[in-house]
Design an enzyme around this catalytic site. Structure first.
Site, PDB file in Angstrom:
ATOM      1  CG  ASP A  47      -0.162  -0.048   2.525  1.00 33.65           C
ATOM      2  OD1 ASP A  47       0.762  -0.867   2.622  1.00 33.65           O
ATOM      3  OD2 ASP A  47      -0.500   0.719   3.448  1.00 33.65           O
ATOM      4  CG  ASP A 356      43.113  37.632  19.697  1.00 30.50           C
ATOM      5  OD1 ASP A 356      43.250  38.021  18.524  1.00 30.50           O
ATOM      6  OD2 ASP A 356      42.157  36.913  20.055  1.00 30.50           O
ATOM      7  CE  LYS A 466      39.334  34.338  18.294  1.00 27.62           C
ATOM      8  NZ  LYS A 466      39.101  35.685  18.874  1.00 27.62           N
ATOM      9  CD1 TRP A 467      42.205  27.995  11.863  1.00 30.67           C
ATOM     10  CD2 TRP A 467      43.876  26.723  12.645  1.00 30.67           C
ATOM     11  NE1 TRP A 467      42.852  27.457  10.787  1.00 30.67           N
ATOM     12  CE2 TRP A 467      43.883  26.667  11.232  1.00 30.67           C
ATOM     13  CE3 TRP A 467      44.825  25.983  13.354  1.00 30.67           C
ATOM     14  CZ2 TRP A 467      44.809  25.905  10.522  1.00 30.67           C
ATOM     15  CZ3 TRP A 467      45.748  25.232  12.641  1.00 30.67           C
ATOM     16  CH2 TRP A 467      45.742  25.196  11.244  1.00 30.67           C
ATOM     17  CG  ASP A 468      40.415  34.732  13.396  1.00 32.12           C
ATOM     18  OD1 ASP A 468      39.406  34.456  12.718  1.00 32.12           O
ATOM     19  OD2 ASP A 468      40.510  35.771  14.078  1.00 32.12           O
ATOM     20  CG  ASN A 470      40.231  37.563  10.611  1.00 33.84           C
ATOM     21  OD1 ASN A 470      39.121  37.589  11.121  1.00 33.84           O
ATOM     22  ND2 ASN A 470      41.335  37.456  11.323  1.00 33.84           N
ATOM     23  CB  CYS A 516      37.816  32.324  15.213  1.00 34.67           C
ATOM     24  SG  CYS A 516      37.347  34.079  15.055  1.00 34.67           S
ATOM     25  CG  ASP A 538      34.938  39.085  15.051  1.00 35.22           C
ATOM     26  OD1 ASP A 538      35.363  38.178  15.786  1.00 35.22           O
ATOM     27  OD2 ASP A 538      35.465  39.365  13.954  1.00 35.22           O
TER      28      ASP A 538
END
Length: 727
Positions: A47, A356, A466-468, A470, A516, A538
């Site tokens: 069905d 940073d 912290k791996w950015d 941009n 990031c 940010d």
């Protein structure tokens, strides 16, 4: 449960504890029968089988991996160009395999099963006899989750070259549903993750990224929902792509009201050459079904991504409270200033100091030195080892910022290797933030970055990175790829990034990595596979963060959401909000500070000390508990959410009012997710008053909310179940 096959009927029933997904082979084509709440399996299920009008052909068939050129005029899932220039292929069913557990995907991040009994994987084998193209459709079903994970592997088994022009991860046709709406996350830098919801009308609704990254503009996620779907009611069908590059997701409604949803690597400017014997694996898409609204869909994603996508020692550990010096100093600092911030942080109970941008090369602004990953001895006379030792001596761990995918034209690396960036010979090299993008398709480039970073990690006690990233990708070309493979550059870039991340994160498992991309420009499941948390935006303004964090939670777990208290006036919007309000918003994620602690008054320091102490008590619940969204910041002046332990014996409720309301009506906040038969001791903030209220009453009548007559008011409740005999 598992994968049930009725071979005579050509029916495949993927059945978990609460969900079913059904496929039928119709005239050799895999067709979509059903996806939704769990169906009992009966023999036979005639069905449910598809009966397509013969004169309609493929244009009415709800295909699982549709093709173009043979009568289906809707969006195809793939397209192949043959050596003679033709683009017609016709995949037909050629068998199946069932595998216990979930196989990994070579070179790509993927959800995993820790035990083979957690999941079953169906491989549907398709073949185009003329060209020799074989496609393997992979479906992984988790036994106790409303999750289907799909991908496709395209293999050239012919004798001539094939060129892929389109290779999506999944396509699902929704027939007989003319009331669907689409939800997705849209925005821009500093205002990521806005929830957009709109009806599906005849035609196409499409979101995508052509930026070489998942982007601030659109997240690689979308959900189809019914009109009546809310946080706690109605159906939701979620699609989340485990990929960090350009993507596309589209919902196409035909003239008969059927909707085809497809998602995968962006087909724009994409091609992939397959020599005989070569294969191409698409990224996987995680498909979640909920029959109990958006909240249930989100919690399914949260549990899966937190425990079966994120990896490493920090997957299950509580995350540290940090202070980052970026908005405190920007590029203007020295070792003594950094130590002073760390010293103040230690007094307040903060656990991690993050240095940073600005510590390397000759980096006094953002116009130089990316790629020169050695310390600036003008600012740090003793080098990184010295400042790390000084920070550690204060009792804090040491973290460091990098932007390893970029190169500055004003750098020693660029002067030595000007061809190491993505570029097209003879064309202008577009700069953004005075920087270019390194060509991660090249092994020597990835090796240089690995060697540079690993030298630091091997000599400096770095506990956090912290791996950015941009900027987006432009002039997408590679000096090492031949002309016929230039359209592979963008995807090869992502594969190169994944290869490097695998080396780095597996080589230094003690480091907590946070991704990031100018905030949320690459907040996607692909990055979470390597880095269990992401800098969400940010924009650190608490009012804006209500929306950003709420929207992000539609698919991503709170354990992945980085959230910091920053100074006022806020550096992005200039708004002045109370420290308590900023703290309550940030404590609803991975908590930290991004300001100069040495400038705080004694009263402010006491507030910070109290916030830090509170978060240490609640972070296990915030980071691992089930999230229930109660009031949306997109819909009114009041926002609220809560976190509940798995056993439902502990809960934490946060509420926020942005603007004061004159002569306001009485308000109450109905909670969710509690056990209706349990009684809870309710503590309001730091108040000593703890009334005992039933779970049923809290969910049906709610908690009274009393707001001070001022803007930016927040508060919280802690609930603890009263066990029998302890009342």
């Amino acid at each position: 449960m598992g994968v049930i096959v009725q071979e005579q009927a050509g029916l495949f029933h993927l059945q978990s504890s609460d969900m079913s997904y059904m496929i039928q082979i119709v005239d050799g084509y895999p067709a979509h029968v059903y996806w939704g709440g769990r169906l009992k399996h009966r023999e036979p299920m005639s069905d449910l089988l598809i009966h397509t009008p013969e004169r309609a052909g493929l244009d009415r068939l709800p295909q699982e991996y549709p093709q173009y050129g043979s009568g289906d005029f809707r969006n195809p899932a793939y397209q192949v160009e043959l050596e003679d220039g033709t683009r017609i292929t016709e995949l037909k069913y050629d068998g199946y395999r069932i595998i216990k557990g979930k196989p990994s995907l070579t070179g790509l991040p993927a959800v995993y099963a820790e035990d083979e009994n957690e999941a079953d994987t169906l491989e549907l084998l398709l073949k185009d006899a003329y060209s020799g193209l074989r496609v393997v459709l992979l479906y992984t079903l988790f036994a106790d989750r409303n999750v289907i994970v799909r991908s496709a592997r395209l293999i050239n088994e012919g004798e001539k070259r094939l060129r892929l022009r389109r290779a999506l991860s999944a396509s699902v046709d929704f027939s007989g549903k003319d009331d669907l709406e689409i939800m997705y996350l849209s925005g821009a830098w500093a205002r990521e993750a806005n929830i957009t919801r709109r009806p599906l009308l005849q035609g196409e609704t499409r979101i995508d990224s052509k930026r070489g990254m998942s982007s601030h503009q659109f997240n690689p996620f979308a959900a189809l929902v019914t009109k009546e779907t809310t946080e706690s009611h109605g159906e939701a069908f979620g699609f989340s792509l485990v990929y960090s590059g350009g993507f596309e997701a589209a919902a196409e409604v035909d003239s008969f009201g059927s909707a085809r949803f497809s998602i995968g690597v962006n087909s724009f400017d994409f091609a992939w050459l397959l020599n005989p014997g070569e294969s191409f694996q698409t990224p996987e898409v995680v498909m979640v079904y909920s029959g109990q609204g958006l909240g249930d869909m989100s919690r399914t994603y949260h549990r899966l991504y937190r425990t079966r996508l994120c990896r490493g020692q920090y997957r299950d550990e509580e995350r540290p409270i940090l202070v980052n010096n970026w908005e405190a100093t920007y590029f203007n600092f020295d070792a003594d200033k950094l130590e002073a911030i760390a010293e103040e942080g230690a007094k307040l109970g903060i656990e991690l100091f993050v240095l940073d941008d600005g510590w390397f090369g000759k980096r006094d602004s953002d116009n130089s030195s990316l790629g020169d990953w050695y310390e600036d001895r003008r600012k740090l006379p003793g080098g990184l080892a010295d400042i790390a030792e000084r920070i550690n001596r204060r009792g804090l761990k040491f973290g460091l910022w990098f932007e390893p995918e970029m190169i500055s034209p004003d750098s020693e690396l660029y002067r030595k290797h000007p061809d190491w960036c993505l570029h097209v010979p003879g064309r202008r090299r577009s700069e953004a933030r005075w920087q270019l993008v390194l060509d991660y398709t090249r092994k020597e480039v990835r090796d240089y970055i690995y060697d540079s970073l690993s030298a630091i990690f091997s000599s400096v006690p770095v506990a956090y990175v912290k791996w950015d990233m941009n900027r987006c990708l432009t002039e997408i070309g590679s000096a090492v790829l031949p002309p016929e493979r230039q359209s592979e550059t963008a995807h090869r870039y992502v594969l190169g990034l994944y290869e490097l991340l695998e080396r780095i994160t597996s080589g230094f498992p003690h480091i907590l990595f946070e991704s990031c991309s100018s905030g949320g420009g690459r907040f996607d499941p692909g990055m979470l596979y390597y880095m269990p948390q992401t800098w969400t935006s940010d924009n650190t303004d608490a009012v804006e963060r209500l929306k950003i964090q709420y929207g992000t939670s539609l698919v991503y777990p709170v354990s992945a959401i980085g959230a910091h208290v920053s100074a006022v006036p806020n550096h992005q919007v200039g708004r002045i909000t109370p420290l308590d309000f900023r703290g309550d918003v940030a404590m609803s994620g991975n908590f930290g500070y991004e300001l100069d602690l040495t400038k705080f008054s004694d009263e402010e320091k006491e507030t910070v000390k109290r916030q830090v102490s509170t978060y240490k008590q609640i972070r296990g619940l915030v980071q691992k508990g089930d999230l229930y969204r109660l009031k949306s910041p997109f819909e009114g002046n009041v926002s609220a959410w809560m976190f509940i332990s798995e056993d439902k014996e502990e809960a934490l409720v946060y509420y926020f009012q942005v603007m004061a309301v004159p002569n306001a009506p009485r308000r109450s906040l109905r909670l969710a997710g509690l056990h209706p038969e349990l009684d809870y001791e309710v503590q309001s903030g730091d108040s000593g008053h703890k009334p005992v209220l039933g779970g049923d009453r809290l969910m049906r009548l709610g908690l009274p909310l009393v707001f001070e007559q001022r803007d930016y008011v927040s508060g919280w409740f802690r609930l603890q179940a009263i066990k029998p005999g302890n009342a």
